[in-house]
Structures are given as structure tokens and as C-alpha cells.
Design a protein around this motif. Structure first.
Motif, PDB file in Angstrom:
ATOM      1  N   GLN A 185       9.328   6.077  -4.539  1.00 10.26           N
ATOM      2  CA  GLN A 185       9.742   5.277  -5.688  1.00 10.26           C
ATOM      3  C   GLN A 185       9.708   3.803  -5.291  1.00 10.26           C
ATOM      4  OE1 GLN A 185      10.256   6.573  -8.653  1.00 10.26           O
ATOM      5  NE2 GLN A 185      10.008   8.668  -7.887  1.00 10.26           N
ATOM      6  N   PRO A 186       9.218   2.913  -6.158  1.00 13.69           N
ATOM      7  CA  PRO A 186       9.156   1.488  -5.817  1.00 13.69           C
ATOM      8  C   PRO A 186      10.529   0.928  -5.461  1.00 13.69           C
ATOM      9  CG  PRO A 186       7.905   1.944  -7.816  1.00 13.69           C
ATOM     10  CD  PRO A 186       8.677   3.190  -7.499  1.00 13.69           C
ATOM     11  N   GLU A 188       2.381  -2.517   5.359  1.00 15.92           N
ATOM     12  CA  GLU A 188       1.570  -3.140   4.318  1.00 15.92           C
ATOM     13  C   GLU A 188       0.259  -3.667   4.892  1.00 15.92           C
ATOM     14  OE1 GLU A 188       2.122  -6.276   0.576  1.00 15.92           O
ATOM     15  OE2 GLU A 188       3.760  -5.969   2.020  1.00 15.92           O
ATOM     16  N   ARG A 196      10.010  -8.924  -3.742  1.00 14.18           N
ATOM     17  CA  ARG A 196       8.781  -8.125  -3.735  1.00 14.18           C
ATOM     18  C   ARG A 196       9.134  -6.646  -3.885  1.00 14.18           C
ATOM     19  NH1 ARG A 196       5.688  -7.706   0.167  1.00 14.18           N
ATOM     20  NH2 ARG A 196       3.629  -8.302  -0.652  1.00 14.18           N
ATOM     21  N   ILE A 197       8.563  -5.989  -4.876  1.00 14.39           N
ATOM     22  CA  ILE A 197       8.755  -4.557  -5.080  1.00 14.39           C
ATOM     23  C   ILE A 197       7.512  -3.848  -4.557  1.00 14.39           C
ATOM     24  CG2 ILE A 197       9.222  -2.723  -6.746  1.00 14.39           C
ATOM     25  CD1 ILE A 197      11.466  -4.785  -6.486  1.00 14.39           C
ATOM     26  N   VAL A 198       7.717  -2.930  -3.641  1.00 15.59           N
ATOM     27  CA  VAL A 198       6.588  -2.252  -3.012  1.00 15.59           C
ATOM     28  C   VAL A 198       6.724  -0.737  -3.168  1.00 15.59           C
ATOM     29  CG1 VAL A 198       6.182  -4.100  -1.345  1.00 15.59           C
ATOM     30  CG2 VAL A 198       7.765  -2.248  -0.779  1.00 15.59           C
ATOM     31  N   GLN A 199       5.628  -0.049  -2.889  1.00 21.18           N
ATOM     32  CA  GLN A 199       5.620   1.407  -2.979  1.00 21.18           C
ATOM     33  C   GLN A 199       4.651   1.960  -1.941  1.00 21.18           C
ATOM     34  OE1 GLN A 199       4.219   2.990  -6.757  1.00 21.18           O
ATOM     35  NE2 GLN A 199       5.555   4.770  -6.592  1.00 21.18           N
ATOM     36  N   GLU A 205       2.044  -0.745  -0.655  1.00 20.74           N
ATOM     37  CA  GLU A 205       1.343  -1.615  -1.593  1.00 20.74           C
ATOM     38  C   GLU A 205       2.332  -2.381  -2.469  1.00 20.74           C
ATOM     39  OE1 GLU A 205      -2.477   1.408  -2.161  1.00 20.74           O
ATOM     40  OE2 GLU A 205      -0.861   1.379  -3.653  1.00 20.74           O
ATOM     41  N   LEU A 226       9.851   5.222  -0.151  1.00 18.82           N
ATOM     42  CA  LEU A 226       9.009   4.440  -1.054  1.00 18.82           C
ATOM     43  C   LEU A 226       8.108   5.290  -1.948  1.00 18.82           C
ATOM     44  CD1 LEU A 226       7.993   1.306   1.040  1.00 18.82           C
ATOM     45  CD2 LEU A 226       9.541   1.453  -0.919  1.00 18.82           C
ATOM     46  N   SER A 248      12.571  -2.686  -3.208  1.00 14.69           N
ATOM     47  CA  SER A 248      12.483  -3.935  -2.445  1.00 14.69           C
ATOM     48  C   SER A 248      13.067  -3.707  -1.057  1.00 14.69           C
ATOM     49  CB  SER A 248      13.265  -5.036  -3.156  1.00 14.69           C
ATOM     50  OG  SER A 248      14.659  -4.728  -3.154  1.00 14.69           O
ATOM     51  N   VAL A 294       3.818  -3.695  -5.735  1.00 15.03           N
ATOM     52  CA  VAL A 294       3.853  -3.247  -7.123  1.00 15.03           C
ATOM     53  C   VAL A 294       4.058  -4.436  -8.055  1.00 15.03           C
ATOM     54  CG1 VAL A 294       5.076  -1.823  -8.819  1.00 15.03           C
ATOM     55  CG2 VAL A 294       4.695  -0.961  -6.503  1.00 15.03           C
ATOM     56  N   GLN A 295       5.044  -5.282  -7.717  1.00 11.22           N
ATOM     57  CA  GLN A 295       5.287  -6.470  -8.528  1.00 11.22           C
ATOM     58  C   GLN A 295       6.142  -7.475  -7.754  1.00 11.22           C
ATOM     59  OE1 GLN A 295       8.576  -4.309 -11.280  1.00 11.22           O
ATOM     60  NE2 GLN A 295       8.292  -6.460 -11.780  1.00 11.22           N
TER      61      GLN A 295
END
Length: 210
Positions: free
Chosen positions: A30-31, A56, A75-78, A62, A28, A33, A64-65
Motif C-alpha cells: 500500500q502506498p 528506489e 513523497r508517497i511511494v509504493q 516507485e 509498501l 510515506s 506514486v505522488q
């Protein structure tokens, strides 16, 4: 995303441990899912989701979008940082105390000093970030070799004398009310021998560059 995050909370440190969670945090940088991670890590999405929720919940991952894909919200996370260091504060009750003893030739004292440095720098970085102020630090990292133990001892002696002179020259000693206290640690220790993997990687890289 931070470059380095110092973990000083025991619960967060515990949540970060484990082979799967380490791999997730590494991926992660890089962002991505949960579905993307499942493909990358070759693990069931349900298992990825379980570990993502745990990471999380303690702030190591976190959002991202969020984006719609049909009837599903993806959900896109990083990861919160590119790398992590666990502070001795996470094990405060059993962390090494450099005040218990002082021996400039003791590897254990050097380790205690290094642990204290990690703890203090972690808090200073957090405080500086919150205040949006730069943190004044300085470091030297050098590799050197000695032809004999006698030369190493002579180097250590001369280094100690030189540093002591500099401290005596610049230390304010409380004369100025606005003086800013700093800590100076000078360390010298043998370097680790490279592992077989490191030697093979270095050799491969060298051949590719030729």
C-alpha cells in the motif's frame, strides 16, 4: 503494481535483501510515506529514508505522488510489485544447469529444472509485458497421497507413458515453419510437513469460521 516481479539483476537482488528492506517492501504493498512507514515499522525515519533511497535507486520502490505539507514535500511511494522472486540469473555463474545431467528420479535435476523455469518465465513475462501481449501458459497443482512406494512408482510410470503419448501426438517436430515451441515440465515430489506456526494458524482460522 505487478503481482510478481522476477529479479534477475545481481545488484537489484542484493538491494532487496535484508530484514528491514524486506519489511519495507512488504509494507509498501500500500502506498506510504517515510513518516508513515516509520510509524508502522517502529523505526527512525532517517533509517527508513536511507533504505527507501536504496530500493528506489534499483526500481523496487516507485514514486506514486508528491504532496505539500507546509514547507515540506511529502513523497508517497509504493513497492513495484506485491511479491518478488529472485531468479537464478542473479547468480548466473553458479546457477544450476539442467543440461549437466538428466535423471528423472533426481531431486537435484528437478531443482535445476525449477530454477530454469523461474529464469525463463521471468524473461517471458517481461517480454510479454513490453509487447503488451498475453503469455500462453498452463499449470496443474494437485496434492495426492500414495498408500505405498509401489503405488507411487506405478503412478510415475503411467504418468510418464501418458505424457509421452501426448507429446508424440501433438509435437510438430519442425514440420510447420510457424510452429511455436513450448517447454513441458512434469514434476512429482513429497509435500513439506506444515510448520508449527502453520498448524496453529490453520487451527485458529478453522475455529473462527465455525
Amino acid at each position: 503494481m505487478k503481482d510478481i516481479e522476477v529479479i534477475d539483476n545481481p545488484a537489484v537482488a542484493e538491494a532487496s535483501l535484508g530484514a528491514i528492506r524486506t519489511r519495507i517492501l512488504q509494507a509498501l504493498v500500500q502506498p506510504a510515506s517515510a513518516t508513515m512507514l516509520a510509524g508502522t515499522l517502529e523505526l527512525p525515519r532517517q533509517k527508513i529514508n536511507y533504505h527507501l533511497k536504496a530500493l528506489e535507486s534499483v526500481g523496487l520502490v516507485e514514486l506514486v505522488q508528491e504532496r505539500r505539507k507546509g514547507n515540506v514535500t511529502e513523497r508517497i511511494v509504493q513497492a513495484s510489485a506485491a511479491s518478488y522472486v529472485i531468479s537464478p540469473d542473479a547468480l548466473a555463474a553458479i546457477s544450476p544447469d539442467p543440461h549437466r545431467f538428466s535423471d528423472k528420479f533426481s531431486a537435484f535435476w528437478l531443482l535445476a529444472l525449477a530454477a530454469r523455469m523461474v529464469t525463463e518465465l521471468g524473461k517471458l513475462i517481461t517480454g510479454a509485458a513490453a509487447a503488451k501481449q498475453p503469455l500462453a501458459t498452463f499449470a496443474i497443482d494437485a496434492d495426492l497421497s500414495f498408500s505405498s512406494a509401489k503405488d507411487r512408482a506405478a503412478f510415475a510410470e503411467e504418468l510418464g507413458v501418458t505424457v509421452t503419448k501426448l507429446v508424440d501426438k501433438y509435437h510438430d517436430g519442425g514440420r510447420t515453419p510457424t510452429a511455436r515451441p513450448h517447454r513441458l515440465v512434469v514434476a512429482l515430489h513429497p509435500t513439506l510437513k506444515p510448520t508449527r506456526h502453520q498448524v496453529e494458524t490453520t487451527s485458529k482460522t478453522t475455529k473462527e469460521q465455525m
